[in-house]
Design a protein around this motif. Sequence first.
Motif, short mmCIF file in Angstrom:
data_model
loop_
_atom_site.label_atom_id
_atom_site.label_comp_id
_atom_site.label_asym_id
_atom_site.label_seq_id
_atom_site.Cartn_x
_atom_site.Cartn_y
_atom_site.Cartn_z
N ALA A 228 74.49 45.26 26.25
CA ALA A 228 73.75 45.66 27.45
C ALA A 228 73.62 47.18 27.48
O ALA A 228 74.54 47.89 27.09
N GLU A 229 72.47 47.67 27.97
CA GLU A 229 72.31 49.12 28.13
C GLU A 229 72.63 49.55 29.55
O GLU A 229 72.80 50.73 29.83
N ALA A 230 72.66 48.57 30.45
CA ALA A 230 73.06 48.86 31.84
C ALA A 230 73.72 47.63 32.43
O ALA A 230 73.44 46.50 32.00
N ILE A 231 74.59 47.88 33.39
CA ILE A 231 75.16 46.77 34.17
C ILE A 231 74.85 47.05 35.64
O ILE A 231 74.65 48.21 36.02
N VAL A 232 74.80 45.99 36.43
CA VAL A 232 74.73 46.17 37.88
C VAL A 232 76.00 45.60 38.48
O VAL A 232 76.28 44.40 38.34
N VAL A 233 76.78 46.47 39.09
CA VAL A 233 77.96 46.01 39.83
C VAL A 233 77.41 45.37 41.11
O VAL A 233 76.82 46.05 41.95
N SER A 234 77.53 44.06 41.17
CA SER A 234 76.85 43.32 42.24
C SER A 234 77.52 41.99 42.46
O SER A 234 77.98 41.34 41.51
N ASN A 235 77.58 41.56 43.73
CA ASN A 235 78.00 40.19 44.04
C ASN A 235 76.81 39.40 44.58
O ASN A 235 76.98 38.48 45.36
N HIS A 236 75.62 39.82 44.17
CA HIS A 236 74.37 39.14 44.55
C HIS A 236 74.19 39.18 46.08
O HIS A 236 73.72 38.23 46.69
N GLY A 237 74.60 40.29 46.67
CA GLY A 237 74.50 40.39 48.13
C GLY A 237 75.33 39.34 48.85
O GLY A 237 75.03 38.95 49.98
N VAL A 250 85.20 47.61 43.95
CA VAL A 250 85.48 47.37 42.53
C VAL A 250 84.82 48.41 41.62
O VAL A 250 85.21 48.55 40.46
N LEU A 251 83.83 49.12 42.15
CA LEU A 251 83.07 50.07 41.33
C LEU A 251 83.94 51.12 40.61
O LEU A 251 83.76 51.35 39.40
N PRO A 252 84.91 51.78 41.28
CA PRO A 252 85.68 52.81 40.58
C PRO A 252 86.42 52.28 39.34
O PRO A 252 86.44 52.94 38.30
N CYS A 253 87.00 51.09 39.42
CA CYS A 253 87.72 50.53 38.26
C CYS A 253 86.76 50.22 37.13
O CYS A 253 87.07 50.42 35.95
N ILE A 254 85.59 49.72 37.50
CA ILE A 254 84.60 49.39 36.48
C ILE A 254 84.09 50.68 35.82
O ILE A 254 83.97 50.76 34.59
N ALA A 255 83.85 51.71 36.64
CA ALA A 255 83.39 52.99 36.09
C ALA A 255 84.46 53.57 35.17
O ALA A 255 84.15 54.11 34.11
N ALA A 256 85.73 53.43 35.56
CA ALA A 256 86.81 53.97 34.71
C ALA A 256 86.78 53.28 33.34
O ALA A 256 87.11 53.89 32.33
N ALA A 257 86.36 52.02 33.31
CA ALA A 257 86.39 51.28 32.04
C ALA A 257 85.17 51.56 31.16
O ALA A 257 85.30 51.59 29.94
N VAL A 258 83.99 51.76 31.75
CA VAL A 258 82.79 51.80 30.90
C VAL A 258 81.84 52.98 31.13
O VAL A 258 80.79 53.05 30.51
N LYS A 259 82.22 53.91 32.02
CA LYS A 259 81.31 55.05 32.30
C LYS A 259 80.98 55.79 31.00
O LYS A 259 81.86 56.08 30.19
N GLY A 260 79.69 56.07 30.81
CA GLY A 260 79.28 56.80 29.61
C GLY A 260 78.89 55.88 28.47
O GLY A 260 78.15 56.27 27.58
N GLN A 261 79.39 54.62 28.49
CA GLN A 261 79.02 53.69 27.41
C GLN A 261 77.78 52.89 27.77
O GLN A 261 77.13 52.29 26.92
N VAL A 262 77.48 52.85 29.06
CA VAL A 262 76.42 52.00 29.57
C VAL A 262 76.01 52.63 30.91
O VAL A 262 76.82 53.28 31.56
N ALA A 263 74.74 52.46 31.29
CA ALA A 263 74.36 52.95 32.63
C ALA A 263 74.95 52.01 33.68
O ALA A 263 74.92 50.79 33.51
N ILE A 264 75.49 52.59 34.74
CA ILE A 264 76.11 51.76 35.78
C ILE A 264 75.25 51.81 37.04
O ILE A 264 75.05 52.88 37.63
N LEU A 265 74.76 50.65 37.42
CA LEU A 265 74.05 50.53 38.70
C LEU A 265 74.96 49.74 39.64
O LEU A 265 75.83 49.00 39.18
N ALA A 266 74.73 49.90 40.93
CA ALA A 266 75.54 49.14 41.89
C ALA A 266 74.64 48.77 43.06
O ALA A 266 73.73 49.52 43.42
N ASP A 267 74.90 47.61 43.64
CA ASP A 267 74.18 47.25 44.86
C ASP A 267 75.11 46.51 45.81
O ASP A 267 76.26 46.23 45.50
N GLY A 268 74.58 46.23 47.01
CA GLY A 268 75.36 45.50 48.01
C GLY A 268 75.69 46.40 49.19
O GLY A 268 76.57 47.25 49.11
N GLY A 269 74.91 46.24 50.25
CA GLY A 269 75.23 46.96 51.48
C GLY A 269 74.75 48.39 51.54
O GLY A 269 75.09 49.11 52.48
#
Length: 340
Positions: A228-237, A250-269
Amino acid sequence: MDIKEVRKTAKERMKGYCQVCAVCDGRACAGQVPGMGGLGTGAAFMANLHALAACRFNMRLIHGVDSPRTEVGLLGQRLAMPVLAAPIGGVAINMGGGVSEEDYIKAVLKGCLFRGVLGCTGDGIPPFIIDAALAALAEVGGNGVPFIKPWGGQELGEKMRRVQKSSPVMLGMDIDAAGLVTLTLMGRPVSPKPLEKLKEIIAASPAPFIVKGVMTPEDACLAVQAGAEAIVVSNHGGRVLDHTPGTAEVLPCIAAAVKGQVAILADGGVRSGGDVLKMLALGADAVMIGRPISVAAVGGLEEGVVAYLDQIRSELTAAMVLTGTADVSRVSPDILAPAL
Ligand SMILES: Cc1cc2nc3c(=O)[nH]c(=O)nc-3n(C[C@H](O)[C@H](O)[C@H](O)COP(=O)(O)O)c2cc1C
């Protein structure tokens, strides 16, 4: 177009499906899936709002930042700000059908393009959701992002082929739709994808591929492994599984794991430009906004979407000035105050 007018019209057109609440937080519509709500108790939808509300800004005013930069690059595209319209489909079943699926999705894609950002399109049953999405994408020369469901069997290949024909600038799959009750109720096969299968799907993609519905560092690492070139941190709203954490949690832990390797998008609220900035400070490179853009599109079509994006842009700029953030692609986690 005045955003108040847009919301007023949306309230009339979405009667019985969405109350267009002052704060779109999932309380009034809890359990309304189909509809605009979150699944079950609505806790996962509400958790998204709570997690963002729990983040507070450290205000900084002694600095030289007065015209911050909001432009950003994402998978080879330039965006006027790090915001995309989340993929949302099914106007008749979810929003009351006050506008047609075709007019709705055209308004989202064109409104986004007009303001220099990208709109995404959804998928589902009935098939006219994707038909309308692909027709609208063709009209904007592929300048949008189609998301397909994690179909099983032949449907997956067919959908991939159809989507490819619209030559989108990027494309994605909402892997979390594997649990979508609306599809299960209609007897349509969607399923989780093992790593090898996801690799195969991504390898066949003609454009940068986005995996949407990542809520753990483990899945984020697997999505990277799959290509994947990007992920979306999402629980589908909050529409697929009751009682998940909020995405901002959950976003900070996910960013700590993959930031820089893939674009990180986030949604929800995400409801304001301030929320956009919070997500960036927590590790996202860009955000998606869902329901408020649907409300804007139903209430004012393309002009409604433009008016809403203008509001987000001016709020984002103000929040950047008030936190001393000069560039949206370099947002410091220190702009957020420690948790209470
Ligand atoms: C009515 C409705 C339909 C949706 N349809 C899709 C879809 O077809 N594909 C998809 O990836 N996500 C879909 N989503 C989820 C959104 O893309 C997004 O993840 C979510 O709405 C973000 O939360 P927010 O609405 O609180 O901003 C849908 C959401 C809603 C409310």
